[in-house]
Design a protein around this motif. Structure first.
Motif, PDB file in Angstrom:
ATOM      1  N   UNK A 175       0.793  -1.280   0.323  1.00  0.00           N
ATOM      2  CA  UNK A 175       0.301  -0.144   0.144  1.00  0.00           C
ATOM      3  C   UNK A 175       1.510   0.890   0.317  1.00  0.00           C
ATOM      4  N   UNK A 176       2.003   1.257   0.793  1.00  0.00           N
ATOM      5  CA  UNK A 176       3.246   2.086   0.673  1.00  0.00           C
ATOM      6  C   UNK A 176       3.626   2.465  -0.370  1.00  0.00           C
ATOM      7  N   UNK A 220       0.942   6.308  -7.112  1.00  0.00           N
ATOM      8  CA  UNK A 220      -0.440   6.792  -7.440  1.00  0.00           C
ATOM      9  C   UNK A 220      -0.718   8.639  -6.967  1.00  0.00           C
ATOM     10  N   UNK A 221       0.339   8.662  -5.999  1.00  0.00           N
ATOM     11  CA  UNK A 221       0.518  10.117  -5.344  1.00  0.00           C
ATOM     12  C   UNK A 221       0.810  11.175  -6.490  1.00  0.00           C
ATOM     13  N   UNK A 222       1.776  10.253  -7.263  1.00  0.00           N
ATOM     14  CA  UNK A 222       2.582  11.309  -8.589  1.00  0.00           C
ATOM     15  C   UNK A 222       1.545  11.745  -9.614  1.00  0.00           C
ATOM     16  N   UNK A 223      -0.098  11.403  -9.985  1.00  0.00           N
ATOM     17  CA  UNK A 223      -0.852  11.544 -10.679  1.00  0.00           C
ATOM     18  C   UNK A 223      -1.602  12.424 -10.516  1.00  0.00           C
ATOM     19  N   UNK A 240     -10.245   4.306  -3.197  1.00  0.00           N
ATOM     20  CA  UNK A 240      -9.136   4.210  -2.611  1.00  0.00           C
ATOM     21  C   UNK A 240      -7.889   4.968  -3.146  1.00  0.00           C
ATOM     22  N   UNK A 241      -7.598   4.417  -4.746  1.00  0.00           N
ATOM     23  CA  UNK A 241      -6.233   4.559  -5.715  1.00  0.00           C
ATOM     24  C   UNK A 241      -6.678   6.455  -5.341  1.00  0.00           C
TER      25      UNK A 241
END
Length: 74
Positions: A32-33, A39-42, A67-68
């Protein structure tokens, strides 16, 4: 092994009370990390586009799209 464990947990009806956190095989980092890092870069729009392309995979493997999407940069 992971798929077998998930199947057993589901068959026993323990999805709500038992969650297994898988560790990446080559490090001590939680899956998950790793997902959060990528995904935080999108943008949310990019996550939406990925979801449209891989919707069947999300459904097949039981991934929660929301979640994503929450991981996306704002």
């Amino acid at each position: 092994m992971g798929e077998d464990s998930q199947y057993i947990i589901k068959q026993l009806g323990l999805e709500d009370s038992l969650q297994v956190e898988w560790i990446h095989r080559t490090s001590n980092t939680k899956t998950s990390d790793i997902a959060s890092t990528y995904f935080s870069q999108l943008t949310a729009n990019q996550v939406d586009q990925l979801y449209q392309k891989y919707r069947l995979d999300f459904e097949l493997f039981g991934y929660d799209y929301e979640d994503y999407r929450k991981m996306a940069a704002e």
